[in-house]
Write a protein that holds these residues in place. Structure first.
Motif, PDB file in Angstrom:
ATOM      1  N   TYR A  36      80.536  52.454   3.226  1.00  0.00           N
ATOM      2  CA  TYR A  36      79.576  53.371   3.806  1.00  0.00           C
ATOM      3  C   TYR A  36      79.221  54.452   2.789  1.00  0.00           C
ATOM      4  O   TYR A  36      79.964  54.728   1.859  1.00  0.00           O
ATOM      5  N   GLN A  38      77.754  58.536   2.954  1.00  0.00           N
ATOM      6  CA  GLN A  38      77.532  59.655   3.864  1.00  0.00           C
ATOM      7  C   GLN A  38      77.025  60.864   3.097  1.00  0.00           C
ATOM      8  O   GLN A  38      77.706  61.374   2.203  1.00  0.00           O
ATOM      9  N   PHE A  91      79.142  60.868  -0.632  1.00  0.00           N
ATOM     10  CA  PHE A  91      80.511  60.593  -0.176  1.00  0.00           C
ATOM     11  C   PHE A  91      80.558  59.129   0.231  1.00  0.00           C
ATOM     12  O   PHE A  91      79.788  58.692   1.095  1.00  0.00           O
ATOM     13  N   ILE A  93      82.738  55.883   1.665  1.00  0.00           N
ATOM     14  CA  ILE A  93      83.919  55.594   2.482  1.00  0.00           C
ATOM     15  C   ILE A  93      84.017  54.095   2.729  1.00  0.00           C
ATOM     16  O   ILE A  93      83.002  53.426   2.923  1.00  0.00           O
ATOM     17  N   GLY A 111      87.881  58.368   1.662  1.00  0.00           N
ATOM     18  CA  GLY A 111      86.595  58.711   1.067  1.00  0.00           C
ATOM     19  C   GLY A 111      86.667  59.073  -0.406  1.00  0.00           C
ATOM     20  O   GLY A 111      87.720  59.467  -0.927  1.00  0.00           O
TER      21      GLY A 111
END
Lengths: 117, 116
Positions: A36, A38, A91, A93, A111
């Motif tokens: 992911y 972010q 960020f 993750i 993260g």
């Protein structure tokens, strides 16, 4: 309980360099892991699904050649940001399913904050 | 369209007070709903997972409710502590048989600040 370890937690690099992020499932096997991205004050955005022993599945709009994913073993997936640029600062993750427990728990790594100068 | 809406976007409360966070969803077909706590600069940590048949589930001072008919969930935090300051994310899983993530739909989260 199941733990997903992600390293490094923070990386600062120069524009044009490549950065590798590791995601490990410590006490369970994860045939599938997820990556992911972010941005500040935003929700997690799925980038790709990492499948052990096969090619990753990328979400629409995510550049495959930019974000290289390797899932060579049942406990390790890596994300390499190639030729990083400032807009790649974010960020990142990872997560993995532990299907050995009830309700198929999804565990997240801690993260990696990437800053590209 | 499969969506997860959380409210409020942010919330400030005093230490020791209770609060309730809301999650409305339009995800279908529904599999389960999860609440996660995400500290700043960290990965999310699971608080509760609720299936269609579960109305309430507790984890210490956290109590989640689910109304599958109205497609609403809430997370109630009792006797808040400074360490509760974090973002709380509602995640709904859609039934999917493709063997991948199972279509997890993430809310944008509620940022909770607990002040002394």
């Amino acid at each position: 309980g199941a733990v997903v370890s992600q390293h490094p937690s923070r990386v600062i690099c120069k524009s044009g360099t490549s950065v590798k992020i590791e995601c490990r499932s410590l006490d369970f096997q994860a045939t599938t892991m997820f990556w992911y991205r972010q941005f500040p004050k935003q929700s997690l955005m799925l980038m790709a699904t990492s499948n052990e022993g096969s090619k990753a599945t990328y979400e629409q709009g995510v550049e495959k050649d930019k974000f290289l994913i390797n899932h060579a073993s049942l406990t390790l997936s890596t994300l390499t940001v190639t030729s990083a640029h400032p807009e790649d600062s974010s960020f990142y993750i990872c997560s993995a399913w532990d299907r050995g427990q009830d309700n198929e728990k999804l565990f997240f790594g801690s993260g990696t904050q990437l800053s590209v100068l | 369209k499969n969506q997860v809406e959380q409210s409020p976007q942010s919330l400030i409360i005093l230490e020791g007070k209770n609060c309730t966070l809301q999650c409305n969803y339009t995800v279908s077909p529904f599999s389960n709903l999860r609440w996660y706590k995400q500290d700043t600069g960290r990965g999310p940590v699971s608080l509760t997972i609720m299936t269609f048949s579960e109305n309430t589930k507790s984890n210490g001072r956290y109590t989640a409710t689910l109304d599958a008919d109205t497609k609403q969930s809430s997370l109630h935090i009792t006797a808040s502590q400074l360490s509760d300051s974090a973002s709380y994310i509602c995640v709904v899983r859609r039934v999917y048989y493709g063997g991948s993530q199972g279509n997890l739909i993430f809310g944008k989260g509620t940022k909770l600040s607990v002040k002394p």
